[in-house]
Design an enzyme around this catalytic site. Structure first.
Site, short mmCIF file in Angstrom:
data_model
loop_
_atom_site.label_atom_id
_atom_site.label_comp_id
_atom_site.label_asym_id
_atom_site.label_seq_id
_atom_site.Cartn_x
_atom_site.Cartn_y
_atom_site.Cartn_z
N HIS A 113 -4.44 -20.41 -1.17
CA HIS A 113 -5.20 -19.15 -1.30
C HIS A 113 -5.48 -18.85 -2.77
O HIS A 113 -6.58 -18.45 -3.14
CB HIS A 113 -4.42 -17.98 -0.69
CG HIS A 113 -4.20 -18.06 0.79
ND1 HIS A 113 -2.96 -17.93 1.36
CD2 HIS A 113 -5.06 -18.27 1.81
CE1 HIS A 113 -3.07 -18.02 2.68
NE2 HIS A 113 -4.33 -18.25 2.98
N LYS A 145 -0.94 -9.41 16.53
CA LYS A 145 -0.19 -10.53 15.95
C LYS A 145 1.20 -10.08 15.56
O LYS A 145 1.42 -8.92 15.23
CB LYS A 145 -0.93 -11.07 14.72
CG LYS A 145 -1.95 -12.13 15.06
CD LYS A 145 -2.27 -12.97 13.83
CE LYS A 145 -3.29 -14.05 14.12
NZ LYS A 145 -3.69 -14.75 12.90
N ARG A 150 -10.43 -26.30 4.14
CA ARG A 150 -9.54 -27.37 3.67
C ARG A 150 -9.95 -28.72 4.22
O ARG A 150 -9.78 -29.74 3.57
CB ARG A 150 -8.09 -27.08 4.12
CG ARG A 150 -7.46 -25.91 3.45
CD ARG A 150 -6.24 -25.47 4.21
NE ARG A 150 -6.62 -25.01 5.55
CZ ARG A 150 -5.83 -24.37 6.38
NH1 ARG A 150 -4.57 -24.13 6.04
NH2 ARG A 150 -6.25 -23.98 7.56
N SER A 180 -0.22 -21.24 5.76
CA SER A 180 0.88 -20.27 5.83
C SER A 180 1.83 -20.65 6.96
O SER A 180 3.05 -20.55 6.83
CB SER A 180 0.33 -18.87 6.08
OG SER A 180 -0.55 -18.49 5.06
O1 PNS Z 1 -6.47 -16.04 7.74
P1 PNS Z 1 -7.16 -15.93 9.07
O2 PNS Z 1 -6.20 -15.41 10.12
O3 PNS Z 1 -7.83 -17.22 9.48
O4 PNS Z 1 -8.33 -14.84 8.88
C1 PNS Z 1 -9.17 -14.51 9.96
C2 PNS Z 1 -10.09 -13.31 9.60
C3 PNS Z 1 -9.26 -12.14 9.12
C4 PNS Z 1 -11.04 -13.73 8.49
C5 PNS Z 1 -10.90 -12.95 10.87
O5 PNS Z 1 -10.03 -12.83 11.96
C6 PNS Z 1 -11.69 -11.65 10.73
O6 PNS Z 1 -12.57 -11.54 9.93
N1 PNS Z 1 -11.34 -10.63 11.56
C7 PNS Z 1 -11.98 -9.34 11.51
C8 PNS Z 1 -12.66 -9.01 12.83
C9 PNS Z 1 -14.12 -9.42 12.82
O7 PNS Z 1 -14.88 -9.03 11.97
N2 PNS Z 1 -14.51 -10.24 13.84
C10 PNS Z 1 -15.88 -10.66 14.05
C11 PNS Z 1 -16.37 -11.72 13.10
S1 PNS Z 1 -15.89 -13.33 13.52
#
Ligand code: PNS
Length: 179
Positions: free
Chosen positions: A24, A48, A97, A135
């Site tokens: 990150h 979660k 990645r 993570s």
């Molecule tokens: O680190 P992660 O868990 O892969 O991050 C995922 C994240 C936070 C980027 C994604 O779950 C997110 O943007 N959630 C917010 C909800 C949202 O906007 N959903 C619709 C778009 S896909």
């Protein structure tokens, strides 16, 4: 015609960051080469069961970037594009990645574009040395007694050690050959 945003040089880097890894940090550094500020936005997701609470994750990121005013940290819930709009960011920054990340990231980027065509997703690749770091794996390896000191900022290693009550393992000394 696209609407001009108040600050085109702010990128939002969203994620769970449970916990933040050197992968990150690498993406943030690369983001800072393109944008004036990068705001790490931690998703508050009641469904979660994270290892670190949102407050702990905020504190870890603040500690990792103490003194760097170009890196901000915040939390959000709801749609990411709404959050980006609210804070005046026109870019969502994400790391890729490996090819295995691509499908999920591509889907999210296209969905976000559909929700708000004015926000662009920018993908950056971390250094190859972090291409396998996640993570989830960091937590698993640490919990099973493996070393993660090259994979996370020192503050994260300390907090992992406090959580799991495990002493931080020092690197093995190199095998000496009899001469
Ligand atoms: O680190 P992660 O868990 O892969 O991050 C995922 C994240 C936070 C980027 C994604 O779950 C997110 O943007 N959630 C917010 C909800 C949202 O906007 N959903 C619709 C778009 S896909």
């Amino acid at each position: 015609m696209k609407k001009k945003r108040p600050d085109g040089s702010l990128a939002v880097f969203p994620g769970s960051f449970d916990p933040i890894t050197n992968g990150h940090l690498d993406i943030v550094d690369r983001g800072l080469s393109l944008f004036d500020r990068v705001r790490m936005a931690i998703l508050v997701n009641p469904e979660k069961q994270p290892l670190f609470s949102v407050e702990e994750r905020l504190a870890l990121i603040r500690e990792a970037y103490r003194g760097n005013s170009r890196v901000e940290v915040d939390t959000f819930s709801g749609l990411l594009v709404d959050y980006a709009e609210r804070v005046g960011a026109s870019v969502i920054l994400r790391g890729i990645r490996a090819i295995s990340d691509f499908e999920y990231e591509f889907q999210m980027a296209l969905m976000n574009r559909r929700l708000d065509p004015q926000i662009e997703t920018v993908f950056m690749m971390p250094a190859e040395s972090y291409s396998y770091v996640s993570s989830r794996l960091v937590k698993e390896v640490f919990q099973l007694g493996g070393r993660v000191s090259d994979l996370v900022p020192p503050v994260v290693e300390r907090r992992l050690s406090e959580k799991y009550g495990t002493p931080i393992r020092l690197p093995r000394s190199p095998v000496r050959r009899k001469g």
